[in-house]
Design a protein around this motif. Structure first.
Motif, PDB file in Angstrom:
ATOM      1  N   ASP A 150     -27.862 -28.848 -11.121  1.00 13.99           N
ATOM      2  CA  ASP A 150     -26.670 -29.375 -10.780  1.00 13.99           C
ATOM      3  C   ASP A 150     -26.642 -29.723  -9.180  1.00 13.99           C
ATOM      4  O   ASP A 150     -27.647 -29.882  -8.542  1.00 13.99           O
ATOM      5  N   LEU A 151     -25.315 -30.288  -8.776  1.00 13.85           N
ATOM      6  CA  LEU A 151     -25.496 -30.693  -7.275  1.00 13.85           C
ATOM      7  C   LEU A 151     -24.225 -29.845  -6.458  1.00 13.85           C
ATOM      8  O   LEU A 151     -23.278 -29.297  -7.268  1.00 13.85           O
ATOM      9  N   PRO A 152     -24.289 -29.408  -5.277  1.00 17.90           N
ATOM     10  CA  PRO A 152     -23.408 -28.595  -4.726  1.00 17.90           C
ATOM     11  C   PRO A 152     -22.209 -29.371  -4.658  1.00 17.90           C
ATOM     12  O   PRO A 152     -22.107 -30.644  -4.562  1.00 17.90           O
ATOM     13  N   SER A 153     -21.046 -28.608  -4.708  1.00 17.09           N
ATOM     14  CA  SER A 153     -19.709 -29.378  -4.649  1.00 17.09           C
ATOM     15  C   SER A 153     -18.705 -28.869  -3.658  1.00 17.09           C
ATOM     16  O   SER A 153     -17.704 -29.266  -3.363  1.00 17.09           O
ATOM     17  N   HIS A 154     -19.343 -28.043  -2.475  1.00 17.67           N
ATOM     18  CA  HIS A 154     -18.330 -27.360  -1.477  1.00 17.67           C
ATOM     19  C   HIS A 154     -19.431 -27.033  -0.484  1.00 17.67           C
ATOM     20  O   HIS A 154     -20.590 -26.508  -0.685  1.00 17.67           O
TER      21      HIS A 154
ATOM     22  N   ILE B   9     -18.773 -23.497  -6.334  1.00 20.02           N
ATOM     23  CA  ILE B   9     -17.189 -23.173  -6.704  1.00 20.02           C
ATOM     24  C   ILE B   9     -16.634 -23.913  -8.261  1.00 20.02           C
ATOM     25  O   ILE B   9     -15.644 -23.385  -8.737  1.00 20.02           O
ATOM     26  N   HIS B  10     -17.433 -24.996  -8.642  1.00 17.90           N
ATOM     27  CA  HIS B  10     -16.975 -25.441  -9.811  1.00 17.90           C
ATOM     28  C   HIS B  10     -17.263 -25.131 -11.019  1.00 17.90           C
ATOM     29  O   HIS B  10     -17.016 -25.460 -12.128  1.00 17.90           O
ATOM     30  N   ARG B  11     -18.103 -23.810 -10.948  1.00 13.97           N
ATOM     31  CA  ARG B  11     -18.466 -23.059 -12.079  1.00 13.97           C
ATOM     32  C   ARG B  11     -17.735 -21.861 -12.310  1.00 13.97           C
ATOM     33  O   ARG B  11     -17.589 -21.017 -11.114  1.00 13.97           O
ATOM     34  N   ASN B  12     -17.491 -21.442 -13.512  1.00 12.51           N
ATOM     35  CA  ASN B  12     -16.796 -20.319 -13.662  1.00 12.51           C
ATOM     36  C   ASN B  12     -17.864 -19.154 -14.034  1.00 12.51           C
ATOM     37  O   ASN B  12     -19.082 -19.546 -14.277  1.00 12.51           O
ATOM     38  N   ARG B  13     -17.518 -17.788 -14.018  1.00 11.90           N
ATOM     39  CA  ARG B  13     -18.415 -16.995 -14.533  1.00 11.90           C
ATOM     40  C   ARG B  13     -18.912 -16.971 -15.813  1.00 11.90           C
ATOM     41  O   ARG B  13     -20.238 -16.623 -15.907  1.00 11.90           O
TER      42      ARG B  13
ATOM     43  N   GLY C 172     -13.006 -33.085  -6.296  1.00 11.33           N
ATOM     44  CA  GLY C 172     -14.043 -32.219  -6.071  1.00 11.33           C
ATOM     45  C   GLY C 172     -15.025 -32.795  -5.563  1.00 11.33           C
ATOM     46  O   GLY C 172     -15.045 -34.117  -4.984  1.00 11.33           O
ATOM     47  N   GLY C 173     -16.247 -32.033  -5.133  1.00 14.07           N
ATOM     48  CA  GLY C 173     -17.282 -32.441  -4.383  1.00 14.07           C
ATOM     49  C   GLY C 173     -18.230 -33.407  -4.877  1.00 14.07           C
ATOM     50  O   GLY C 173     -18.939 -34.142  -4.001  1.00 14.07           O
TER      51      GLY C 173
END
Length: 413
Positions: free
Chosen positions: A67-71, A77-81, A253-254
């Motif tokens: 993936d790529l960072p978003s923050h 932060i765009h992923r839930n647990r 989003g980032g």
């Protein structure tokens, strides 16, 4: 050793890769670093058969998920647990110690699995790569602030440490550093102090890495410094305060920013580092409502709206920007420069007012926006015609589009 990587290209990382190759190692552990993301270091190392392992928990999630960072501060932060649990179960085994099949999505369980996975990397790696939040010119000391302890492991256990640092991170004295060490955690996470603050000045016999390399990164920063308006973007301390209040970032989003630097600061920093020639970079200065919330939140007083407008001017000069908007502005400019044509257009619009649509016939996602908004209705007569009818003489100094005085509108209709 001190090296300077100055060619302003986002994929320029051979100098750092050569330092890793010189050690003879084929894997490195990394501290979260936006500078290395900016130059594509992980990809450059992979091209030379060297594997870079991210050790920050959020960066680990991003890496394992391809993936790529978003923050800036919370890259995943765009992923839930639940998504993180699935990523760990599916990908951890390909990168090292696998996650158990019965892994739950409890935060404590996820953290423990990541801790065990990374511990093997820390104990085995001979080379580490870091960035730096600040560099103190007075003593040549580098500073990394973090909240997980992975940075401390990377800075002390490996035999070789390579730090890639943007030249804007240099502060003159320890007194300046004191101010920033108070400012950064309070602006980023509302903490009085940062949990882990690591400082090092070269190497120390018998303690920590035996070899240390500092790579000072330009990559367009000197060009940015030459811009008297845009240079204020270099004051950024990467606290992410502007992202947390930005209404555009909240919705987009980032990933939409196409850069390691998302949000308002990314909208002004990325086009200056990379130029405004590509479609993505030319669009970034327009990714804002100019509400000014980012300026109010910025702890180092970067006037982001001012720089955004400044960069929009540069985009327009290069022939970029939105084509429809540019065409509309050119048409309006010509019309306003020709009073006779303007008057004829206004009269024609007034006479055909009953044929005008109530909303814009926009396609796709924009259709929903237009369905809830009515276009303003044209008056039956332009203001100049109304004035001449009421007063028997032409109006002077007032455009046709001006509304008639309150109370007179119904008579004009």
């Amino acid at each position: 050793m001190l090296a300077l990587e100055g060619e302003p290209r986002a994929d320029f990382a051979p100098g750092t890769a050569d330092l890793v190759k010189a050690t003879g190692e084929r894997e490195v552990v990394k501290i979260k670093s936006m500078a290395t993301q900016e130059i594509g270091l992980n990809e450059a190392l992979a091209a030379q058969d060297i594997q870079a392992y991210e050790t920050d928990l959020a960066e680990l999630i991003v890496q394992l998920g391809d993936d790529l960072p978003s923050h800036i501060f919370v890259p995943a932060i765009h992923r839930n647990r639940s998504e993180i649990r699935d990523i760990f179960r599916d990908a951890m085994g390909r990168w090292g110690r696998p996650a158990p099949e019965d892994l739950t999505d409890r935060p404590a369980d996820l953290a423990e699995v990541a801790r065990l996975h990374l511990r093997e990397k820390f104990l085995r790696a001979k080379v580490a790569v870091s960035g730096a939040n600040f560099v103190v010119a007075e003593t040549g000391t580098l500073v990394v602030v973090e909240s997980e302890g992975n940075g401390r492991m990377c800075l002390t256990l490996p035999e070789t440490l390579i730090s890639v640092v943007g030249i804007e991170k240099v502060v003159p004295t320890w007194q300046d550093l004191e101010v920033f060490l108070q400012l950064l955690p309070r602006s980023s996470t509302a903490e009085r102090m940062n949990p882990y603050t690591s400082m090092w000045t070269g190497t120390s016999p018998g303690d920590g890495p035996r070899a240390f390399h500092l790579v000072l990164l330009d990559n367009g920063r000197t060009d940015t410094l030459a811009d008297t308006v845009g240079r204020q973007a270099l004051r950024c301390i990467r606290c992410s305060a502007c992202l947390n209040v930005c209404p555009v970032y909240e919705r987009a989003g980032g990933h939409a920013y196409g850069s390691p630097y998302p949000g308002p600061i990314g909208a002004i920093l990325t086009p200056q580092l990379r130029g405004v020639h590509s479609e993505v970079d030319a669009s970034l200065p327009y990714a804002s409502s100019l509400c000014g919330a980012c300026y109010e939140a910025c702890p180092v007083a970067i006037d982001i709206p001012e720089v955004l407008v400044h960069l929009r001017e540069q985009v327009a000069e290069h022939g970029g920007g939105h084509r429809l908007e540019s065409a509309a502005v050119k048409a309006a400019t010509w019309l306003l420069d020709h009073p006779a044509a303007y008057s004829a257009a206004v009269r024609t619009a007034a006479r055909t007012r009953r044929l005008h649509p109530r909303s814009l016939p926009l396609p796709g996602a924009a259709k929903a926006w237009s369905e809830t908004r009515d276009l303003p209705r044209m008056l039956e007569a332009p203001f100049r015609d109304w004035w001449k009818k009421q007063h028997g003489e032409p109006a002077r100094g007032r455009p046709d589009s001006v509304q008639p005085p309150r109370g007179e509108e119904n008579r004009a209709r």
